[in-house]
Design an enzyme around this catalytic site. Structure first.
Site, short mmCIF file in Angstrom:
data_model
loop_
_atom_site.label_atom_id
_atom_site.label_comp_id
_atom_site.label_asym_id
_atom_site.label_seq_id
_atom_site.Cartn_x
_atom_site.Cartn_y
_atom_site.Cartn_z
N GLU A 1 0.73 -1.15 0.12
CA GLU A 1 0.00 0.13 -0.01
C GLU A 1 0.91 1.17 -0.10
O GLU A 1 1.77 1.40 0.89
CB GLU A 1 -0.98 0.02 1.24
CG GLU A 1 -2.02 0.98 1.13
CD GLU A 1 -2.89 0.91 2.20
OE1 GLU A 1 -2.83 -0.31 3.13
OE2 GLU A 1 -3.92 1.83 2.50
N ARG B 1 4.00 -13.46 9.97
CA ARG B 1 4.82 -12.01 9.71
C ARG B 1 6.16 -12.07 10.36
O ARG B 1 6.24 -12.88 11.47
CB ARG B 1 4.02 -10.93 10.57
CG ARG B 1 2.73 -10.42 9.90
CD ARG B 1 1.98 -9.38 10.98
NE ARG B 1 2.29 -8.14 10.61
CZ ARG B 1 1.70 -7.13 9.80
NH1 ARG B 1 0.85 -7.72 8.91
NH2 ARG B 1 2.21 -6.17 9.40
N LYS C 1 3.75 0.49 9.74
CA LYS C 1 3.96 1.88 9.28
C LYS C 1 3.42 2.97 10.24
O LYS C 1 3.77 3.91 10.58
CB LYS C 1 2.84 1.90 8.22
CG LYS C 1 3.86 1.65 6.99
CD LYS C 1 3.16 1.52 5.40
CE LYS C 1 2.60 0.20 5.17
NZ LYS C 1 2.02 0.07 4.11
P1 ATP Z 1 1.86 -2.14 8.30
O1 ATP Z 1 1.06 -2.71 9.47
O2 ATP Z 1 3.02 -1.99 8.76
O3 ATP Z 1 1.16 -0.90 7.83
P2 ATP Z 1 0.64 -3.48 6.17
O4 ATP Z 1 0.35 -4.74 6.03
O5 ATP Z 1 -0.46 -2.43 6.50
O6 ATP Z 1 1.87 -3.24 7.22
P3 ATP Z 1 1.04 -3.17 3.25
O7 ATP Z 1 1.64 -1.95 2.28
O8 ATP Z 1 -0.58 -3.50 3.05
O9 ATP Z 1 1.41 -2.99 4.88
O10 ATP Z 1 1.93 -4.47 3.01
C1 ATP Z 1 2.36 -5.10 2.00
C2 ATP Z 1 2.53 -6.47 2.16
O11 ATP Z 1 3.70 -6.72 3.08
C3 ATP Z 1 1.25 -7.25 2.65
O12 ATP Z 1 1.43 -8.43 2.08
C4 ATP Z 1 1.69 -7.34 4.05
O13 ATP Z 1 1.07 -8.74 4.52
C5 ATP Z 1 3.02 -7.77 4.09
N1 ATP Z 1 3.56 -7.43 5.63
C6 ATP Z 1 3.47 -6.35 6.30
N2 ATP Z 1 4.14 -6.45 7.42
C7 ATP Z 1 4.61 -7.35 7.45
C8 ATP Z 1 5.51 -8.24 8.03
N3 ATP Z 1 5.87 -7.84 9.41
N4 ATP Z 1 5.87 -9.49 8.03
C9 ATP Z 1 5.74 -10.04 6.92
N5 ATP Z 1 5.08 -9.55 6.06
C10 ATP Z 1 4.40 -8.28 6.16
MG MG Z 2 -1.95 -3.02 4.47
#
Ligand code: ATP
Ligand code: MG
Length: 548
Positions: A32, A257, A267
């Site tokens: 995102e 994760r 984030k």
């Molecule tokens: P955050 O919680 O930091 O905002 P998010 O999941 O909202 O993270 P995205 O940009 O939607 O952020 O994530 C992109 C990809 O990275 C998604 O497939 C998400 O599942 C994965 N992802 C995010 N954080 C982790 C993590 N700590 N370990 C593994 N995969 C992750």
């Molecule tokens: Mg997300």
């Protein structure tokens, strides 16, 4: 990627088992664009790209930009740069917003099929009606609207007739499902907000759970790999693919994760740290973002090595931050050119060395068994050199093998010197150390050994440098996010001023050095001609104990 002693991950097993159905593997990485990538995202990126690579398939980069509120083009460019830097190549570049028209058409299709309806309950009411883990939900009073009425209302939602939050389009599934995600989840919401790709065209936006399976199906994604929190969304994912009547049915597979000690990977928290000024920016070298790690000098290969050692599992776990440092250190040990820098200098004068005489001292660039031969470079050695302040002690403890009154030490690559005296200022701080050298003791030409060897930098040709020494942002391995900002260790950055040997005058960011006896460093973007700034990537000491 090497696969020698690593057993196949469960994802590889699943993909292999699907071979007949999906002979050509296609994955996608769906960030995102609402912030910079952190190492958790890098794990997802690595899983998505390396799984495709392993099976001879491809991976799309798809910006998941279905929420116009928090997103920005600034992040789109930064994320692309990060992926390229990691050495991954995407096949197609897509945006979730590319599919807004299709999502809209499919929503109409679902309404016509009688499996979606417009609901007038507000957010709080929806929550009330939803039920709990132990109690079933209650049907919305709007659940049985006619197809005509639903179509009319949905089109009017799209035409901007209703304010934000007034209505939603919901899937008609089962309000009594034990899986709360299946209790008539929202598919579309009203949001009068311009979008960075589609401008003012839309005032309704599809929800992630509706948009994502549609995007995957259209792109021909065979395996939609995502983190564990989406496991309970999988039935809904499959429902959307089924109801939209896609022939191609992607398989969603969830993995744990990545969590790391002494840092936060979210984030939301990272943004809070940036916006409060607690750190200097998203790329502050203490941050767990990829841009920060790059700036700090972490090699992309070391990050991949770390991810592959941490592995892909089905259950969440927390990885020791020291393991990441260990991988970085191991990589740099084999690759970083050796040089000398003094981070807290004191002048050493060799009184029996003739004024103006200079000898070139040869330093091996990479004295490591098994490393490629990178040759040598020279450092001019003269009458005055800088040494580290703590390499000289007037009143040393036993077993202090560096410089002390009447004691001898070797200046790295050069001569053995003996301390003959020192000068102090009015506060008792040492300002100059005096020594005499042994003309017969030049390194490589002399059998005589002394216990200590210290590094040095020639005073005449030294280049002034700032050294930024980093420690973990948080001292606690497990962070109290309620008091996040107060938990940041003010000592996590310490700035020192000293000197580097002349060959470092043109040091470029990203090129790694080992400053002998000090640590691994790389030049920072803040460097300017005559004003060198180095980031300490990692120290020399390894606290990580690999499991046997
Ligand atoms: P955050 O919680 O930091 O905002 P998010 O999941 O909202 O993270 P995205 O940009 O939607 O952020 O994530 C992109 C990809 O990275 C998604 O497939 C998400 O599942 C994965 N992802 C995010 N954080 C982790 C993590 N700590 N370990 C593994 N995969 C992750
Ligand atoms: Mg997300």
């Amino acid at each position: 990627m090497e696969d020698t002693n690593v057993s196949r991950s469960f994802i590889e097993e699943y993909i292999a088992e699907d071979f007949e159905k999906y002979p050509v593997v296609k994955t996608r990485f769906p960030p995102e664009p609402n912030g910079y990538l952190h190492i958790g995202h890098v794990k997802a990126m690595w899983v998505d790209f390396s799984m495709a690579e392993k099976f001879g398939g491809t991976c799309n980069l798809r910006f998941d930009d279905t929420n116009p509120v928090k997103e920005d083009v600034e992040f789109v460019e930064a994320i692309k740069k990060d992926i390229k830097w990691m050495g991954f190549n995407w096949d197609k570049l897509c945006f979730g917003s590319d599919y807004f028209d299709t999502c809209y058409e499919l929503a109409i299709k679902l309404i016509k099929k009688g499996v979606a309806y417009v609901c007038d309950l507000d957010k709080d009411q929806i929550r009330e009606y939803r039920g709990t883990l132990t109690e079933p939900g209650v049907d919305s009073p709007y659940r049985n609207r006619s197809v005509e009425e639903n179509l009319d209302l949905f089109i009017r939602m799209k035409n901007g007739e209703f304010p934000d939050g007034a209505r939603t389009l919901r899937a008609k599934i089962d309000m009594a499902s034990p899986n709360i995600n299946m209790r008539d989840p929202a598919l579309y919401r009203i949001l009068h907000r311009a979008h960075h790709q589609t401008g003012d065209k839309w005032c309704i936006y599809p929800m992630y759970d509706f948009a994502h399976p549609i995007q995957d199906a259209i792109e021909g994604v065979t395996h939609s790999l995502c983190s564990l929190e989406y496991e309970a969304h999988r039935p809904l994912y499959n429902w959307v693919v089924e109801q939209c009547e896609f022939e191609h049915k992607p398989r969603q597979i969830e993995f744990a994760r990545l969590n790391i000690t002494n840092t936060v990977l979210s984030k939301r928290y990272l943004r809070m740290m940036v916006e409060s000024g607690a750190v200097a920016g998203w790329d502050d070298p203490r941050m767990p973002t990829l841009c920060a790690m790059r700036r700090r000098g972490y090699p992309a290969d070391a990050i991949k090595d770390f991810l592959s050692r941490a592995g892909v599992a089905k259950a969440d776990s927390i990885v020791d931050a020291a393991m990441l440092e260990h991988c970085v250190r191991e990589n740099l040990n084999m690759n970083a050119m050796r040089a000398m820098a003094v981070t807290d200098p004191v002048r050493l004068v060799i009184d029996n060395w003739e004024e103006g005489r200079i000898e070139e001292i040869e330093i091996e660039n990479l004295p490591v068994d098994g490393a490629v031969d990178r040759g040598t470079h020279t450092v001019p050695f003269g009458r005055e050199v800088y040494i580290e302040r703590d390499d000289f002690m007037i009143d040393p403890p036993k077993k202090f093998f560096r410089l002390k009154p009447e004691g001898e030490v070797r200046l790295k690559g050069a001569y053995i010197v003996k301390c003959t005296g020192w000068e102090t200022d009015e506060n008792g701080n040492v300002t100059v150390v005096h020594a005499e050298y042994d003309p017969e003791s030049r390194s490589g030409e002399c059998a005589r050994k002394v216990k200590g060897t210290i590094h040095w930098v020639p005073v005449e040709s030294a280049v002034p440098a700032e050294f930024r020494i980093y420690e973990p942002l948080f001292n606690d391995s497990d962070i109290d996010t309620e008091h996040l900002l107060e938990s940041i260790d003010p000592q996590s950055i310490v700035i020192k001023h000293g000197f580097a040997e002349p060959c470092l005058a043109g040091a470029e960011p990203g090129v790694p050095y080992q400053f002998m006896r000090v640590g691994y460093f790389t030049a920072d973007y803040d460097s300017a001609p005559g004003r060198l700034v180095f980031n300490r990537t990692v120290g020399l000491k390894d606290s990580y104990k690999p499991r046997q």
